[in-house]
Design a protein around this motif. Sequence first.
Motif, PDB file in Angstrom:
ATOM      1  N   GLY A 140       0.790  -1.225   0.000  1.00 13.33           N
ATOM      2  CA  GLY A 140       0.000   0.000   0.000  1.00 13.33           C
ATOM      3  C   GLY A 140       0.817   1.265   0.000  1.00 13.33           C
ATOM      4  O   GLY A 140       0.268   2.370  -0.148  1.00 13.33           O
ATOM      5  N   ALA A 141       2.134   1.166   0.165  1.00 13.00           N
ATOM      6  CA  ALA A 141       2.991   2.352   0.142  1.00 13.00           C
ATOM      7  C   ALA A 141       3.059   2.926  -1.269  1.00 13.00           C
ATOM      8  O   ALA A 141       3.085   2.185  -2.251  1.00 13.00           O
ATOM      9  CB  ALA A 141       4.399   2.001   0.632  1.00 13.00           C
ATOM     10  N   LEU A 142       3.081   4.250  -1.354  1.00 15.46           N
ATOM     11  CA  LEU A 142       3.212   4.951  -2.628  1.00 15.46           C
ATOM     12  C   LEU A 142       4.514   5.742  -2.640  1.00 15.46           C
ATOM     13  O   LEU A 142       4.828   6.448  -1.677  1.00 15.46           O
ATOM     14  CB  LEU A 142       2.049   5.928  -2.831  1.00 15.46           C
ATOM     15  N   LEU A 143       5.262   5.625  -3.731  1.00 11.26           N
ATOM     16  CA  LEU A 143       6.430   6.468  -3.943  1.00 11.26           C
ATOM     17  C   LEU A 143       6.156   7.358  -5.153  1.00 11.26           C
ATOM     18  O   LEU A 143       5.625   6.897  -6.169  1.00 11.26           O
ATOM     19  CB  LEU A 143       7.682   5.635  -4.211  1.00 11.26           C
ATOM     20  N   ALA A 144       6.508   8.638  -5.034  1.00 10.48           N
ATOM     21  CA  ALA A 144       6.297   9.589  -6.122  1.00 10.48           C
ATOM     22  C   ALA A 144       7.581  10.350  -6.391  1.00 10.48           C
ATOM     23  O   ALA A 144       8.409  10.525  -5.489  1.00 10.48           O
ATOM     24  CB  ALA A 144       5.178  10.567  -5.769  1.00 10.48           C
ATOM     25  N   GLN A 145       7.748  10.802  -7.633  1.00 12.66           N
ATOM     26  CA  GLN A 145       8.861  11.680  -7.979  1.00 12.66           C
ATOM     27  C   GLN A 145       8.279  13.058  -8.262  1.00 12.66           C
ATOM     28  O   GLN A 145       7.369  13.212  -9.083  1.00 12.66           O
ATOM     29  CB  GLN A 145       9.620  11.143  -9.191  1.00 12.66           C
ATOM     30  N   LEU A 146       8.772  14.072  -7.568  1.00 12.70           N
ATOM     31  CA  LEU A 146       8.289  15.431  -7.705  1.00 12.70           C
ATOM     32  C   LEU A 146       9.381  16.322  -8.276  1.00 12.70           C
ATOM     33  O   LEU A 146      10.571  16.062  -8.092  1.00 12.70           O
ATOM     34  CB  LEU A 146       7.860  16.008  -6.341  1.00 12.70           C
ATOM     35  N   GLY A 147       8.973  17.381  -8.947  1.00  9.45           N
ATOM     36  CA  GLY A 147       9.942  18.325  -9.471  1.00  9.45           C
ATOM     37  C   GLY A 147       9.263  19.380 -10.317  1.00  9.45           C
ATOM     38  O   GLY A 147       8.075  19.261 -10.643  1.00  9.45           O
ATOM     39  N   THR A 148      10.004  20.417 -10.679  1.00 11.95           N
ATOM     40  CA  THR A 148       9.470  21.439 -11.569  1.00 11.95           C
ATOM     41  C   THR A 148       9.352  20.864 -12.983  1.00 11.95           C
ATOM     42  O   THR A 148      10.072  19.922 -13.328  1.00 11.95           O
ATOM     43  CB  THR A 148      10.390  22.670 -11.599  1.00 11.95           C
ATOM     44  N   PRO A 149       8.442  21.389 -13.808  1.00 10.40           N
ATOM     45  CA  PRO A 149       8.317  20.897 -15.191  1.00 10.40           C
ATOM     46  C   PRO A 149       9.529  21.289 -16.034  1.00 10.40           C
ATOM     47  O   PRO A 149       9.575  22.372 -16.605  1.00 10.40           O
ATOM     48  CB  PRO A 149       7.030  21.571 -15.694  1.00 10.40           C
ATOM     49  N   ASP A 150      10.517  20.430 -16.098  1.00  6.47           N
ATOM     50  CA  ASP A 150      11.770  20.708 -16.818  1.00  6.47           C
ATOM     51  C   ASP A 150      12.263  19.397 -17.424  1.00  6.47           C
ATOM     52  O   ASP A 150      12.727  18.507 -16.710  1.00  6.47           O
ATOM     53  CB  ASP A 150      12.811  21.283 -15.851  1.00  6.47           C
ATOM     54  N   MET A 151      12.166  19.272 -18.754  1.00  3.47           N
ATOM     55  CA  MET A 151      12.507  18.010 -19.415  1.00  3.47           C
ATOM     56  C   MET A 151      13.997  17.690 -19.360  1.00  3.47           C
ATOM     57  O   MET A 151      14.409  16.566 -19.641  1.00  3.47           O
ATOM     58  CB  MET A 151      12.044  18.038 -20.876  1.00  3.47           C
ATOM     59  N   ARG A 152      14.831  18.646 -18.981  1.00  2.00           N
ATOM     60  CA  ARG A 152      16.256  18.358 -18.866  1.00  2.00           C
ATOM     61  C   ARG A 152      16.535  17.342 -17.748  1.00  2.00           C
ATOM     62  O   ARG A 152      17.502  16.581 -17.823  1.00  2.00           O
ATOM     63  CB  ARG A 152      17.033  19.646 -18.598  1.00  2.00           C
ATOM     64  N   VAL A 153      15.669  17.334 -16.735  1.00  2.00           N
ATOM     65  CA  VAL A 153      15.883  16.433 -15.594  1.00  2.00           C
ATOM     66  C   VAL A 153      15.733  14.964 -16.012  1.00  2.00           C
ATOM     67  O   VAL A 153      16.648  14.162 -15.800  1.00  2.00           O
ATOM     68  CB  VAL A 153      14.957  16.800 -14.429  1.00  2.00           C
ATOM     69  N   PRO A 154      14.602  14.558 -16.611  1.00  3.29           N
ATOM     70  CA  PRO A 154      14.507  13.160 -17.040  1.00  3.29           C
ATOM     71  C   PRO A 154      15.483  12.801 -18.157  1.00  3.29           C
ATOM     72  O   PRO A 154      15.945  11.656 -18.232  1.00  3.29           O
ATOM     73  CB  PRO A 154      13.050  13.019 -17.503  1.00  3.29           C
ATOM     74  N   LEU A 155      15.807  13.764 -19.019  1.00  9.12           N
ATOM     75  CA  LEU A 155      16.769  13.494 -20.082  1.00  9.12           C
ATOM     76  C   LEU A 155      18.140  13.176 -19.490  1.00  9.12           C
ATOM     77  O   LEU A 155      18.791  12.196 -19.880  1.00  9.12           O
ATOM     78  CB  LEU A 155      16.857  14.696 -21.025  1.00  9.12           C
ATOM     79  N   LEU A 156      18.587  13.966 -18.528  1.00 10.32           N
ATOM     80  CA  LEU A 156      19.881  13.724 -17.904  1.00 10.32           C
ATOM     81  C   LEU A 156      19.886  12.409 -17.133  1.00 10.32           C
ATOM     82  O   LEU A 156      20.881  11.680 -17.127  1.00 10.32           O
ATOM     83  CB  LEU A 156      20.237  14.882 -16.967  1.00 10.32           C
ATOM     84  N   ALA A 158      18.290   9.716 -17.874  1.00 13.09           N
ATOM     85  CA  ALA A 158      18.452   8.622 -18.834  1.00 13.09           C
ATOM     86  C   ALA A 158      19.878   8.568 -19.376  1.00 13.09           C
ATOM     87  O   ALA A 158      20.498   7.501 -19.438  1.00 13.09           O
ATOM     88  CB  ALA A 158      17.460   8.786 -19.986  1.00 13.09           C
ATOM     89  N   LEU A 159      20.420   9.716 -19.752  1.00  9.32           N
ATOM     90  CA  LEU A 159      21.766   9.745 -20.317  1.00  9.32           C
ATOM     91  C   LEU A 159      22.817   9.295 -19.303  1.00  9.32           C
ATOM     92  O   LEU A 159      23.850   8.729 -19.669  1.00  9.32           O
ATOM     93  CB  LEU A 159      22.098  11.160 -20.809  1.00  9.32           C
ATOM     94  N   SER A 160      22.558   9.538 -18.033  1.00  9.01           N
ATOM     95  CA  SER A 160      23.515   9.173 -16.982  1.00  9.01           C
ATOM     96  C   SER A 160      23.448   7.703 -16.603  1.00  9.01           C
ATOM     97  O   SER A 160      24.251   7.238 -15.793  1.00  9.01           O
ATOM     98  CB  SER A 160      23.250  10.022 -15.735  1.00  9.01           C
ATOM     99  N   GLY A 161      22.489   6.974 -17.209  1.00 16.68           N
ATOM    100  CA  GLY A 161      22.302   5.577 -16.810  1.00 16.68           C
ATOM    101  C   GLY A 161      21.565   5.462 -15.489  1.00 16.68           C
ATOM    102  O   GLY A 161      21.876   4.612 -14.652  1.00 16.68           O
ATOM    103  N   GLU A 162      20.561   6.335 -15.318  1.00 10.95           N
ATOM    104  CA  GLU A 162      19.713   6.375 -14.122  1.00 10.95           C
ATOM    105  C   GLU A 162      20.511   6.737 -12.871  1.00 10.95           C
ATOM    106  O   GLU A 162      20.450   6.078 -11.839  1.00 10.95           O
ATOM    107  CB  GLU A 162      18.941   5.063 -13.957  1.00 10.95           C
ATOM    108  N   ARG A 163      21.234   7.849 -13.006  1.00 10.10           N
ATOM    109  CA  ARG A 163      21.919   8.447 -11.860  1.00 10.10           C
ATOM    110  C   ARG A 163      21.537   9.927 -11.796  1.00 10.10           C
ATOM    111  O   ARG A 163      21.181  10.527 -12.807  1.00 10.10           O
ATOM    112  CB  ARG A 163      23.442   8.309 -11.982  1.00 10.10           C
ATOM    113  N   HIS A 164      21.636  10.486 -10.618  1.00 13.60           N
ATOM    114  CA  HIS A 164      21.329  11.908 -10.454  1.00 13.60           C
ATOM    115  C   HIS A 164      22.615  12.712 -10.514  1.00 13.60           C
ATOM    116  O   HIS A 164      23.393  12.733  -9.559  1.00 13.60           O
ATOM    117  CB  HIS A 164      20.587  12.140  -9.128  1.00 13.60           C
ATOM    118  N   TRP A 165      22.841  13.346 -11.651  1.00 14.03           N
ATOM    119  CA  TRP A 165      24.009  14.192 -11.848  1.00 14.03           C
ATOM    120  C   TRP A 165      23.631  15.647 -11.561  1.00 14.03           C
ATOM    121  O   TRP A 165      22.457  16.036 -11.685  1.00 14.03           O
ATOM    122  CB  TRP A 165      24.514  14.077 -13.279  1.00 14.03           C
TER     123      TRP A 165
END
Length: 273
Positions: A140-156, A158-165
């Motif tokens: 029943g736990a929910l996890l969400a990803q929040l952020g400002t509407p900026d496509m550079r975040v998901p693009l980076l 993916a390019l990083s191999g699913e790391r937060h740069w």
Amino acid sequence: RQVRIALANKESLVVGGDLVAEAVEKGGAEVLPVDSEHAAIAQCLSGREESEIARLVLTASGGPFRETPADELAKVTLEQVLDHPTWNMGPKITVDSATLMNKGLEIIEAHHLFGLDYGDIDVVVHPGSIVHSLVEFVDGALLAQLGTPDMRVPLLYALSGERHWPLEAGRLDLIGMGPLRFETPDTDRFPCLDLARKAGEAGGSAPIVLNAANEVAVAALLEGRIGYSDVPKIITDCLEAVPVGKVPDLVTALGVDQMARREAAGLVVRHSL
């Protein structure tokens, strides 16, 4: 060396999801989503086992007509259709967001990316576009990803191999953003959402027909040849006219695509203003 594909084109999975999966497995590649919703899900699923997942929840802004009464939708102008409340995008995807077809295509994309049944992929309308998507787990736990509407975040991501740069992107003001609002999508006013889900569930060539008919109808809308409310009508008629079959290879997929486009073009003429 493994090939990393940062996939920004949802239509490739809608039209040939099974073929893409086969090629990815054969070539030893990995596909990482650039769509903000699917990148959000990927982040929520990081390090999780498949047995832990109950369902995926895609968020939709609701587009410019979220509160427009049904009897007024037939009168909306192209300028209104292209006036998206939160994202600045190209005309085709902006139209898809106005009809909610974009979210329907994302349901099919999520099915192929994450392997869940269509019954375990839901959509909620979230006007603020702050929560980019959620995952519900079996406890029943929910996890969400929040952020400002900026496509550079998901693009980076993916390019990083699913790391937060590090990225000089806008930071979310938790105090200033106000309450988070969620609504059930109105599939009577926005039938494209159900059309996409049903095409995905039907499988085979149905998603190809859906995508082709939508692209032809949206192009006609942008050219001023049909109205906003004609888009789902053309897609519905095209899905009924073109028989569903298996898609064993790319040649078959392209053939179905061309057949559906011809059928949709004829339907556009019938619906022309």
